[in-house]
Write an enzyme that holds these catalytic residues in place. Structure first.
Site, PDB file in Angstrom:
ATOM      1  N   ARG A 175       5.439  -7.194  -0.927  1.00 53.63           N
ATOM      2  CA  ARG A 175       5.718  -6.331  -2.082  1.00 53.63           C
ATOM      3  C   ARG A 175       7.019  -5.574  -1.901  1.00 53.63           C
ATOM      4  NH1 ARG A 175       0.897  -2.705  -1.730  1.00 53.63           N
ATOM      5  NH2 ARG A 175       1.983  -1.495  -3.307  1.00 53.63           N
TER       6      ARG A 175
ATOM      7  N   LYS B  88      -7.603   0.249   3.893  1.00 51.84           N
ATOM      8  CA  LYS B  88      -7.474   0.788   5.255  1.00 51.84           C
ATOM      9  C   LYS B  88      -8.505   1.881   5.531  1.00 51.84           C
ATOM     10  CE  LYS B  88      -3.104   0.799   4.230  1.00 51.84           C
ATOM     11  NZ  LYS B  88      -1.644   0.757   4.063  1.00 51.84           N
TER      12      LYS B  88
ATOM     13  N   SER C  45      -4.457  -1.086  -1.475  1.00 53.82           N
ATOM     14  CA  SER C  45      -3.840  -1.075  -0.150  1.00 53.82           C
ATOM     15  C   SER C  45      -4.327   0.134   0.657  1.00 53.82           C
ATOM     16  CB  SER C  45      -2.316  -1.046  -0.319  1.00 53.82           C
ATOM     17  OG  SER C  45      -1.669  -0.694   0.883  1.00 53.82           O
TER      18      SER C  45
ATOM     19  N   HIS D  92      -7.521  11.588   3.744  1.00 50.03           N
ATOM     20  CA  HIS D  92      -6.280  10.805   3.745  1.00 50.03           C
ATOM     21  C   HIS D  92      -5.255  11.462   2.841  1.00 50.03           C
ATOM     22  CE1 HIS D  92      -3.618   7.354   3.920  1.00 50.03           C
ATOM     23  NE2 HIS D  92      -3.476   7.465   2.614  1.00 50.03           N
TER      24      HIS D  92
HETATM   25  N1  URA Z   1       0.926   3.286   1.125  1.00 48.78           N
HETATM   26  C1  URA Z   1       0.145   2.231   1.402  1.00 48.78           C
HETATM   27  O1  URA Z   1      -0.568   2.225   2.405  1.00 48.78           O
HETATM   28  N2  URA Z   1       0.151   1.179   0.575  1.00 48.78           N
HETATM   29  C2  URA Z   1       0.908   1.130  -0.535  1.00 48.78           C
HETATM   30  O2  URA Z   1       0.874   0.167  -1.251  1.00 48.78           O
HETATM   31  C3  URA Z   1       1.726   2.237  -0.800  1.00 48.78           C
HETATM   32  C4  URA Z   1       1.724   3.300   0.045  1.00 48.78           C
END
Ligand code: URA
Ligand code: CA
Length: 433
Positions: free
Chosen positions: A168, A187, A183, A82
Site C-alpha cells: 500500500r 495486530k 490493519s 492502542h
Molecule cells: N497503521 C497501521 O498499522 N496500519 C495502517 O494501515 C495505517 C497505520
C-alpha cells in the site's frame, strides 16, 4: 476461484464473501497472488470501500495469516490500549502501571518508533537494564503475578498485514479507512486481549488530520472489534500539539514518573485518566467511568501506581531507582534554551513539525535501521493558549551536540505566537459503536 474475478467484483462495487477475502489474503501472503494483482485489489477497495462484514472478515483473514497470542492462561479480563500514534505521547508508560495497580492484567506487546512518533519499547529501554527479551511463558507468569509486563512484537504476527502495508505504501493505497482499520485491528486482535481501548488521534501530528476522518476510522475499528467478539471502544483525542511537555525517550520516562506521582502535565494526566477509566470499566472493575476515575486517582495519591512502576521495571531487569533518581536516566550533554522572539500568546505548536525537530536531534528514526539517542529531545515550556514575553524560554533542546541551528529553526517555524490563542479541546468524542 480466480483472483482476477474477485478484483473485477470489487471494482464493480460488489461485496466479497468471507471465503473470497480469505482466498485473496492467503494467496497474497504465501506468494500465489503477485503484487500487481494485489495492488489492483487494494485500489478497488480504496475506491469501492468495504461493508462492516467485509472489514471484519478481512481483519480475521490477516489475524489467521500468522501467529496469535493466547492470553487465556492469564486470570481476569485483559484490556489493551492502542494509540494511532502521536508526538510525545507518553500515555502507555503511565497507563500500564496505573491500571495494573488496580489488579487489572496488562499484557502489553509493544513496538519501536518510526518517523516523528515514538515507540514505547524505545522509551522503556532508556531505563538501564530493562529488556523485553522474555519468552511467552515468562511473560504470562509475570502478568499473573505482577499484573503488568511488556514484550516485543513477535516476528510472525499478522504477516499478511506486513506485506499488504508495504505494498500500500508504494501504490497510493495507504489512506483507505477499511484498509487502515483492518490493519490496526488485526495486530491488536492477534495480540490476544479480551477488550481494546483505542486512542484515535486527530490533528497535525496524527495520521488522521480532521475529526471527520478520525471518527470514521474509529467507528470502523470499533465495529470490527465488536463484530469479532472483542469489546472495543475509541476515544478521539487532540494531536494538534504534542502531548505533555516532553518529547524524547528518557525525557518521556521522567514525564511518566512525574505523572504517576500526580505531578504530570495537565493534558497527559487527563488523557491518562480518560483512557484508564475506560479500561477499568471494560475490565469490569468499576460500575461506571466516575467510579473508575476515583479508583485511578486513589492509586496515584497513595503511591501504589508508582510502586507498581518500580516493580514492573525491576521485574524486567530495569534499574527501578530511576523513579527516585531521574538523574540516573540517560542525560544529554547540552541544554539549549529557545527564547521567544516576540510577546503574545502561543496560537499553534505544530505537532508533527516538533516531532521532526526531535528526530533531527536523534530521538527518532528516519528509517527502521537507524540508531536512536535515548537522552536527547525537547521540553516544551509553553503550550497553546499560554502567554509569553519576549525572551521567555519556549523550549529547551536536550542535545548531544552543540550545533543545533537546524533544530532551532524547525522549532521557530513550528511555534506560532499571535495576539490570541486558545488551548485545543483535548477529548473530542467517545465512540462506542
Ligand atoms: N497503521 C497501521 O498499522 N496500519 C495502517 O494501515 C495505517 C497505520
Ligand atoms: Ca510527552
Amino acid at each position: 476461484m480466480r483472483i482476477v474475478d474477485l478484483i473485477a467484483k470489487k471494482r464493480d462495487g460488489k461485496e466479497l464473501s468471507a471465503q473470497e477475502i480469505e482466498f485473496f489474503v492467503k494467496g497474497y501472503t504465501d506468494g500465489a497472488i503477485p503484487d500487481y494483482q494485489a495492488s489492483a485489489m487494494m485500489m478497488a477497495i480504496y475506491f469501492q470501500d468495504m461493508t462492516d462484514r467485509e472489514c471484519a472478515d478481512l481483519t480475521m483473514a490477516m489475524v489467521n495469516s500468522g501467529d496469535t497470542i493466547d492470553l487465556s492462561a492469564i486470570d481476569g479480563i485483559k484490556v489493551d490500549k492502542h494509540s494511532t500514534g502521536g508526538v510525545g505521547d507518553t500515555t502507555t508508560l503511565v497507563l500500564a502501571p496505573l491500571v495494573a495497580a488496580l489488579d487489572i492484567p496488562v499484557a502489553k506487546m509493544s513496538g519501536r518508533g518510526l518517523g516523528h512518533t515514538g515507540g514505547t519499547l524505545d522509551k522503556l529501554e532508556s531505563v538501564k537494564g530493562f529488556h523485553i527479551e522474555i519468552n511467552k511463558d515468562e511473560f504470562i507468569d509475570l502478568v499473573n503475578r505482577h499484573k503488568v509486563a511488556v514484550i516485543g512484537q513477535s516476528g510472525n504476527l499478522t504477516p499478511a498485514d506486513k506485506k499488504m502495508y508495504a505494498l500500500r505504501d508504494v501504490t497510493g493505497t495507504v489512506n483507505s479507512i477499511p484498509l487502515i482499520a483492518s490493519s490496526i485491528m488485526s495486530k491488536k486482535i492477534a495480540a490476544g486481549s479480551d477488550a481494546i481501548v483505542l486512542d484515535v488521534k486527530t490533528g497535525a501530528g496524527a495520521f488522521m488530520k480532521t475529526d471527520e476522518d478520525a471518527i470514521e476510522l474509529a467507528k470502523s475499528m470499533v465495529r470490527i472489534g465488536n463484530n469479532v467478539g472483542r469489546h472495543t471502544m475509541a476515544v478521539i483525542s487532540d494531536m494538534s500539539q504534542p502531548l505533555g511537555f516532553a518529547i524524547g525517550n528518557a525525557l518521556e520516562v521522567q514525564e511518566a514518573i512525574d505523572t504517576l506521582k500526580g505531578k504530570g502535565p495537565a493534558d497527559l494526566t487527563e488523557l491518562t485518566l480518560v483512557l484508564g477509566s475506560q479500561m477499568v470499566v471494560l475490565a469490569k472493575k468499576a460500575k461506571n467511568l466516575e467510579e473508575a476515575r476515583q479508583m485511578l486517582l486513589e492509586v496515584i495519591n497513595n503511591g501504589k501506581a508508582l510502586d507498581k512502576f518500580r516493580e514492573f521495571l525491576a521485574n524486567q531487569g530495569g534499574d527501578a531507582s530511576v523513579v527516585d533518581h531521574p538523574e540516573r536516566l540517560p542525560q544529554a550533554k547540552f541544554k539549549i534554551e529557545v527564547p521567544a522572539k516576540t510577546s503574545g500568546v502561543v496560537a499553534n505548536i505544530i505537532a508533527d513539525e516538533i516531532g521532526v525537530a526531535a528526530m533531527l536531534l536523534g530521538a527518532g528514526r528516519a528509517t527502521k535501521e537507524d540508531d536512536i539517542d535515548l537522552a536527547v529531545g525537547l521540553m516544551l515550556h509553553k503550550k497553546v493558549g499560554d502567554s509569553v514575553q519576549l525572551g521567555d524560554a519556549l523550549v529547551t533542546i536536550y542535545a548531544n551536540r552543540e550545533e543545533v541551528s537546524s533544530v532551532m529553526e524547525k522549532i521557530y517555524s513550528s511555534i506560532e505566537i499571535a495576539e490570541r490563542g486558545q488551548a485545543p479541546k483535548l477529548i473530542h468524542t467517545v465512540i462506542t459503536q
